[in-house]
Write a protein that holds these residues in place. Structure first.
Motif, PDB file in Angstrom:
ATOM      1  N   TYR A  75      73.754 107.505   2.682  1.00 28.67           N
ATOM      2  CA  TYR A  75      73.379 106.136   2.345  1.00 28.67           C
ATOM      3  C   TYR A  75      72.196 106.247   1.396  1.00 28.67           C
ATOM      4  CZ  TYR A  75      76.219 104.826   6.370  1.00 28.67           C
ATOM      5  OH  TYR A  75      77.251 104.663   7.264  1.00 28.67           O
ATOM      6  N   ILE A  76      72.352 105.736   0.186  1.00 29.25           N
ATOM      7  CA  ILE A  76      71.345 105.876  -0.858  1.00 29.25           C
ATOM      8  C   ILE A  76      70.709 104.510  -1.106  1.00 29.25           C
ATOM      9  CG2 ILE A  76      70.977 106.445  -3.297  1.00 29.25           C
ATOM     10  CD1 ILE A  76      73.482 108.308  -2.981  1.00 29.25           C
ATOM     11  N   TYR A  77      69.374 104.482  -1.113  1.00 34.57           N
ATOM     12  CA  TYR A  77      68.638 103.228  -1.299  1.00 34.57           C
ATOM     13  C   TYR A  77      67.709 103.371  -2.498  1.00 34.57           C
ATOM     14  CZ  TYR A  77      70.354 102.444   3.376  1.00 34.57           C
ATOM     15  OH  TYR A  77      71.176 102.300   4.462  1.00 34.57           O
ATOM     16  N   ALA A  78      67.798 102.413  -3.418  1.00 35.10           N
ATOM     17  CA  ALA A  78      66.948 102.446  -4.611  1.00 35.10           C
ATOM     18  C   ALA A  78      66.902 101.057  -5.230  1.00 35.10           C
ATOM     19  CB  ALA A  78      67.506 103.442  -5.631  1.00 35.10           C
ATOM     20  N   ASN A  79      65.904 100.851  -6.063  1.00 41.73           N
ATOM     21  CA  ASN A  79      65.799  99.635  -6.843  1.00 41.73           C
ATOM     22  C   ASN A  79      65.168 100.036  -8.163  1.00 41.73           C
ATOM     23  OD1 ASN A  79      65.777  97.023  -7.682  1.00 41.73           O
ATOM     24  ND2 ASN A  79      64.493  96.246  -6.025  1.00 41.73           N
ATOM     25  N   PRO A  80      65.806  99.895  -9.283  1.00 42.88           N
ATOM     26  CA  PRO A  80      66.947  99.064  -9.617  1.00 42.88           C
ATOM     27  C   PRO A  80      68.288  99.720  -9.288  1.00 42.88           C
ATOM     28  CG  PRO A  80      66.188 100.148 -11.591  1.00 42.88           C
ATOM     29  CD  PRO A  80      65.250 100.548 -10.469  1.00 42.88           C
ATOM     30  N   VAL A  81      69.356  98.948  -9.445  1.00 38.44           N
ATOM     31  CA  VAL A  81      70.694  99.409  -9.085  1.00 38.44           C
ATOM     32  C   VAL A  81      71.104 100.632  -9.901  1.00 38.44           C
ATOM     33  CG1 VAL A  81      71.947  97.865 -10.640  1.00 38.44           C
ATOM     34  CG2 VAL A  81      73.033  98.670  -8.536  1.00 38.44           C
ATOM     35  N   ILE A  82      70.686 100.719 -11.155  1.00 34.56           N
ATOM     36  CA  ILE A  82      71.079 101.872 -11.982  1.00 34.56           C
ATOM     37  C   ILE A  82      70.540 103.165 -11.389  1.00 34.56           C
ATOM     38  CG2 ILE A  82      69.117 101.708 -13.585  1.00 34.56           C
ATOM     39  CD1 ILE A  82      72.743 102.592 -14.548  1.00 34.56           C
ATOM     40  N   MET A  83      69.382 103.098 -10.749  1.00 33.94           N
ATOM     41  CA  MET A  83      68.815 104.308 -10.133  1.00 33.94           C
ATOM     42  C   MET A  83      69.643 104.731  -8.923  1.00 33.94           C
ATOM     43  SD  MET A  83      66.563 106.514 -10.726  1.00 33.94           S
ATOM     44  CE  MET A  83      65.702 107.850  -9.912  1.00 33.94           C
ATOM     45  N   ALA A  84      70.174 103.772  -8.165  1.00 28.45           N
ATOM     46  CA  ALA A  84      71.047 104.123  -7.038  1.00 28.45           C
ATOM     47  C   ALA A  84      72.282 104.854  -7.544  1.00 28.45           C
ATOM     48  CB  ALA A  84      71.441 102.865  -6.257  1.00 28.45           C
ATOM     49  N   ASP A  85      72.845 104.414  -8.653  1.00 26.97           N
ATOM     50  CA  ASP A  85      74.008 105.084  -9.241  1.00 26.97           C
ATOM     51  C   ASP A  85      73.655 106.470  -9.755  1.00 26.97           C
ATOM     52  OD1 ASP A  85      75.713 103.006  -8.671  1.00 26.97           O
ATOM     53  OD2 ASP A  85      75.573 102.106 -10.660  1.00 26.97           O
ATOM     54  N   LYS A  86      72.506 106.596 -10.403  1.00 28.04           N
ATOM     55  CA  LYS A  86      72.084 107.894 -10.919  1.00 28.04           C
ATOM     56  C   LYS A  86      71.841 108.889  -9.786  1.00 28.04           C
ATOM     57  CE  LYS A  86      70.019 106.418 -15.281  1.00 28.04           C
ATOM     58  NZ  LYS A  86      68.786 106.381 -16.081  1.00 28.04           N
ATOM     59  N   ASN A 120      75.301  97.594  -3.571  1.00 23.08           N
ATOM     60  CA  ASN A 120      75.316  96.447  -2.674  1.00 23.08           C
ATOM     61  C   ASN A 120      73.874  96.069  -2.330  1.00 23.08           C
ATOM     62  OD1 ASN A 120      76.397  94.452  -1.089  1.00 23.08           O
ATOM     63  ND2 ASN A 120      76.815  95.767   0.645  1.00 23.08           N
ATOM     64  N   LYS A 121      73.603  94.774  -2.317  1.00 24.16           N
ATOM     65  CA  LYS A 121      72.266  94.296  -1.942  1.00 24.16           C
ATOM     66  C   LYS A 121      72.430  92.989  -1.204  1.00 24.16           C
ATOM     67  CE  LYS A 121      67.658  93.386  -3.717  1.00 24.16           C
ATOM     68  NZ  LYS A 121      66.798  93.286  -4.897  1.00 24.16           N
ATOM     69  N   PHE A 122      72.088  93.011   0.067  1.00 30.22           N
ATOM     70  CA  PHE A 122      72.192  91.808   0.881  1.00 30.22           C
ATOM     71  C   PHE A 122      70.963  90.933   0.666  1.00 30.22           C
ATOM     72  CE2 PHE A 122      74.696  94.991   3.203  1.00 30.22           C
ATOM     73  CZ  PHE A 122      75.907  94.330   3.238  1.00 30.22           C
ATOM     74  N   ALA A 123      71.107  89.680   0.975  1.00 32.90           N
ATOM     75  CA  ALA A 123      70.001  88.729   0.818  1.00 32.90           C
ATOM     76  C   ALA A 123      68.780  89.212   1.586  1.00 32.90           C
ATOM     77  CB  ALA A 123      70.431  87.357   1.326  1.00 32.90           C
ATOM     78  N   GLY A 124      67.663  89.210   0.924  1.00 31.06           N
ATOM     79  CA  GLY A 124      66.412  89.605   1.560  1.00 31.06           C
ATOM     80  C   GLY A 124      66.125  91.093   1.508  1.00 31.06           C
ATOM     81  N   MET A 125      67.085  91.917   1.078  1.00 36.19           N
ATOM     82  CA  MET A 125      66.846  93.361   0.994  1.00 36.19           C
ATOM     83  C   MET A 125      66.033  93.686  -0.256  1.00 36.19           C
ATOM     84  SD  MET A 125      70.386  95.231   2.133  1.00 36.19           S
ATOM     85  CE  MET A 125      69.752  96.837   1.708  1.00 36.19           C
ATOM     86  N   ASP A 126      65.220  94.716  -0.152  1.00 38.76           N
ATOM     87  CA  ASP A 126      64.450  95.188  -1.301  1.00 38.76           C
ATOM     88  C   ASP A 126      65.198  96.251  -2.097  1.00 38.76           C
ATOM     89  OD1 ASP A 126      62.307  93.539  -0.623  1.00 38.76           O
ATOM     90  OD2 ASP A 126      61.407  95.078   0.648  1.00 38.76           O
ATOM     91  N   TYR A 127      66.243  96.836  -1.482  1.00 37.58           N
ATOM     92  CA  TYR A 127      66.928  97.979  -2.083  1.00 37.58           C
ATOM     93  C   TYR A 127      68.398  97.662  -2.372  1.00 37.58           C
ATOM     94  CZ  TYR A 127      63.061 100.688  -0.108  1.00 37.58           C
ATOM     95  OH  TYR A 127      61.834 101.169   0.212  1.00 37.58           O
ATOM     96  N   PHE A 128      68.933  98.346  -3.374  1.00 39.32           N
ATOM     97  CA  PHE A 128      70.378  98.411  -3.566  1.00 39.32           C
ATOM     98  C   PHE A 128      70.864  99.603  -2.770  1.00 39.32           C
ATOM     99  CE2 PHE A 128      68.939  96.086  -7.257  1.00 39.32           C
ATOM    100  CZ  PHE A 128      69.888  95.081  -7.351  1.00 39.32           C
ATOM    101  N   GLU A 129      72.082  99.511  -2.231  1.00 41.96           N
ATOM    102  CA  GLU A 129      72.605 100.569  -1.374  1.00 41.96           C
ATOM    103  C   GLU A 129      73.917 101.103  -1.940  1.00 41.96           C
ATOM    104  OE1 GLU A 129      73.329 100.777   3.328  1.00 41.96           O
ATOM    105  OE2 GLU A 129      74.743  99.476   2.283  1.00 41.96           O
ATOM    106  N   ASN A 130      74.005 102.418  -2.054  1.00 44.26           N
ATOM    107  CA  ASN A 130      75.256 103.104  -2.362  1.00 44.26           C
ATOM    108  C   ASN A 130      75.647 103.906  -1.130  1.00 44.26           C
ATOM    109  OD1 ASN A 130      74.991 102.141  -4.946  1.00 44.26           O
ATOM    110  ND2 ASN A 130      75.202 104.126  -5.933  1.00 44.26           N
ATOM    111  N   ILE A 131      76.936 103.968  -0.841  1.00 44.02           N
ATOM    112  CA  ILE A 131      77.440 104.783   0.264  1.00 44.02           C
ATOM    113  C   ILE A 131      78.376 105.824  -0.322  1.00 44.02           C
ATOM    114  CG2 ILE A 131      78.757 104.838   2.413  1.00 44.02           C
ATOM    115  CD1 ILE A 131      77.890 101.932   2.874  1.00 44.02           C
ATOM    116  N   CYS A 132      78.063 107.097  -0.069  1.00 46.57           N
ATOM    117  CA  CYS A 132      78.846 108.206  -0.616  1.00 46.57           C
ATOM    118  C   CYS A 132      79.268 109.131   0.519  1.00 46.57           C
ATOM    119  CB  CYS A 132      78.022 109.006  -1.610  1.00 46.57           C
ATOM    120  SG  CYS A 132      77.419 108.030  -3.000  1.00 46.57           S
TER     121      CYS A 132
END
Length: 145
Positions: A75-86, A120-132
């Motif tokens: 489970y990868i957490y980052a902000n901005p979303v491009i960093m989660a993908d990278k 994915n980013k749910f309401a109120g979350m500070d991070y975007f989440e990737n699941i690999c």
């Protein structure tokens, strides 16, 4: 799940990372991406990952080894979303199609990292989440008496 499936992989993964007072991390584009294993207290940082492990039943085969198959899920957490993908792409370069055999008592072979969810980013979350996920096969020598 046998503890060795978790411990063997974690020991190898730690050798691929650096460590500081916060925890174990990968460096990507000059940024620290911390990795927290099951059972560790997560200390959220700007970029971080957690790892879960699922293993299937054990099969004994004629070669005097114990065989397991399963999945390592990150489970990868980052902000901005491009960093989660990278980070997902970087993680693939670390774990894709590896043969891990440190002591000769076991061998892990990993598959190709698959991303199930991107940004994915749910309401109120500070991070975007990737699941690999990366599938694995684990062979262990049967001790002889």
């Amino acid at each position: 799940m046998k503890a060795s499936i978790k411990i063997d992989f974690e020991k190898w993964l730690i050798t691929q990372m650096s460590k500081d007072t916060i925890g174990n991390y990968f460096t990507y584009e000059g940024k620290k991406v911390y990795l927290w294993f099951e059972g560790q207290t997560i200390k959220p940082t700007e970029y971080y990952m957690t790892l879960k492990i699922w293993a299937n039943d054990t099969q004994r085969v004629a070669t005097k080894t114990i065989y397991h198959a399963g999945t390592y899920r990150f489970y990868i957490y980052a902000n901005p979303v491009i960093m989660a993908d990278k980070i997902s792409d970087f993680l693939a370069s670390v774990v894709n199609e590896k043969i891990i055999d440190i002591t000769g008592a076991f061998r892990i072979e990993t598959g190709i990292l698959k991303t199930h969810q991107r940004g994915n980013k749910f309401a109120g979350m500070d991070y975007f989440e990737n699941i690999c996920d990366v599938d694995f096969e684990h062979w262990e020598n049967i001790p002889t008496a």
